[in-house]
Design an enzyme around this catalytic site. Structure first.
Site, mmCIF file in Angstrom:
data_model
loop_
_atom_site.group_PDB
_atom_site.id
_atom_site.type_symbol
_atom_site.label_atom_id
_atom_site.label_comp_id
_atom_site.label_asym_id
_atom_site.label_seq_id
_atom_site.Cartn_x
_atom_site.Cartn_y
_atom_site.Cartn_z
ATOM 1 N N LYS A 1 74.215 3.370 101.906
ATOM 2 C CA LYS A 1 73.400 2.911 100.879
ATOM 3 C C LYS A 1 73.283 3.726 99.540
ATOM 4 O O LYS A 1 73.506 4.940 99.672
ATOM 5 C CB LYS A 1 71.756 3.207 101.289
ATOM 6 C CG LYS A 1 70.705 2.649 100.354
ATOM 7 C CD LYS A 1 69.497 2.725 101.065
ATOM 8 C CE LYS A 1 68.264 2.511 100.121
ATOM 9 N NZ LYS A 1 66.721 2.468 100.596
ATOM 10 N N PRO B 1 72.623 8.322 93.118
ATOM 11 C CA PRO B 1 73.850 7.922 93.456
ATOM 12 C C PRO B 1 74.804 8.764 93.467
ATOM 13 O O PRO B 1 74.735 10.179 93.462
ATOM 14 C CB PRO B 1 74.163 6.956 91.952
ATOM 15 C CG PRO B 1 72.812 6.841 91.325
ATOM 16 C CD PRO B 1 72.064 8.201 91.592
ATOM 17 N N ASN B 2 75.942 8.439 94.519
ATOM 18 C CA ASN B 2 77.025 9.150 94.869
ATOM 19 C C ASN B 2 76.784 10.457 95.546
ATOM 20 O O ASN B 2 77.488 11.273 95.545
ATOM 21 C CB ASN B 2 77.900 9.357 93.504
ATOM 22 C CG ASN B 2 78.289 8.351 92.804
ATOM 23 O OD1 ASN B 2 78.596 7.190 93.427
ATOM 24 N ND2 ASN B 2 78.235 8.242 91.478
ATOM 25 N N ARG B 3 75.572 10.311 96.380
ATOM 26 C CA ARG B 3 75.303 11.349 97.135
ATOM 27 C C ARG B 3 74.939 12.682 96.278
ATOM 28 O O ARG B 3 74.882 13.869 96.882
ATOM 29 C CB ARG B 3 76.272 11.649 98.275
ATOM 30 C CG ARG B 3 76.293 10.612 99.337
ATOM 31 C CD ARG B 3 75.107 10.190 99.935
ATOM 32 N NE ARG B 3 75.127 9.079 101.000
ATOM 33 C CZ ARG B 3 75.010 7.920 100.866
ATOM 34 N NH1 ARG B 3 74.571 7.489 99.614
ATOM 35 N NH2 ARG B 3 74.974 7.186 101.880
ATOM 36 N N LEU B 4 74.774 12.878 95.042
ATOM 37 C CA LEU B 4 74.488 13.796 94.206
ATOM 38 C C LEU B 4 72.945 13.992 94.176
ATOM 39 O O LEU B 4 72.107 13.689 92.950
ATOM 40 C CB LEU B 4 75.083 13.855 92.815
ATOM 41 C CG LEU B 4 76.566 13.644 92.984
ATOM 42 C CD1 LEU B 4 77.155 13.897 91.456
ATOM 43 C CD2 LEU B 4 77.024 15.195 93.576
#
Length: 215
Positions: A10, A191-194
């Protein structure tokens, strides 16, 4: 048998948490996030939280309970003091609370020390509960092994008759815990697991140290 969940992904895009929009008081930040979760119409039981304890077997265990109040002193929930969680907290009061509101892509993790509430506070809360919930506290030997459900149902029926016209006093083995926070972490999915993570740590002068953590 193996279920491959590698493709469960997700993208978190709903919000951001920055130092500029972070309150300097973690309890106020929690209050803001809690109100947003509670008023979002997308979160069922915003006050549901995991309580983690260390048992006599040395293993951690988490279970979901309901937060019943909070203020500058900490977070309050109620339980049977003789239950597994109650005994674990009495023997080792260090605990962790966590809230996860997936619809808002947020979680809060609280490390703290639990202590029993004064009896009058537990009395007042117990008196405010629906009678069915009061009877349930009397019926259940929480966390103990029972033969079947019928034992509980028969006991409930018996107590309903006994207390049909009587008030129910709080059992001495049931009451509240106050968890006094030592640290509170706020996590906002990005976003982007950041992801955004900010950790508040209580200092000796009762001020809070604020640090950003890597995701």
């Amino acid at each position: 048998m193996q279920d491959n969940l590698h493709d469960y992904r997700k993208s978190y895009t709903k919000s951001a948490l920055t130092r500029d929009n972070l309150d300097a008081n973690p309890m106020q930040q929690f209050r803001t996030w809690f109100y947003e979760a509670d008023n979002s119409n997308t979160v069922d039981e915003a006050n549901a939280m995991s309580v983690s304890t260390i048992g006599e077997d040395g293993f951690p265990k988490s279970r979901v309970v309901l937060l019943k109040s909070y203020n500058e002193n900490g977070f309050v929930f109620y339980t049977n003091y003789n239950s597994e969680k109650g005994q674990a907290l009495i023997n080792n009061p260090k605990t962790c609370l966590s809230f996860f509101w997936p619809a808002l892509e947020r979680q809060v993790i609280i490390k703290g020390v639990a202590e029993k509430l004064p009896e009058h506070q537990s009395d007042n809360y117990f008196a405010s509960r629906p009678k069915g919930s009061q009877l349930g506290a009397l019926v259940s030997p929480q966390s103990q092994v029972i033969k079947n459900r019928t034992i509980l149902e028969d006991k409930l029926k018996e107590l309903e008759e006994d207390y049909a016209h009587k008030e129910i006093n709080r059992p001495r083995n049931w009451g509240g815990f106050l968890v006094k926070p030592q640290s509170i972490e706020f996590w906002q999915g990005r976003p982007n697991r950041l992801h955004d993570r900010f950790l508040f740590t209580l200092q000796e002068d009762f001020d809070w140290k604020i640090e950003r953590l890597a995701p």
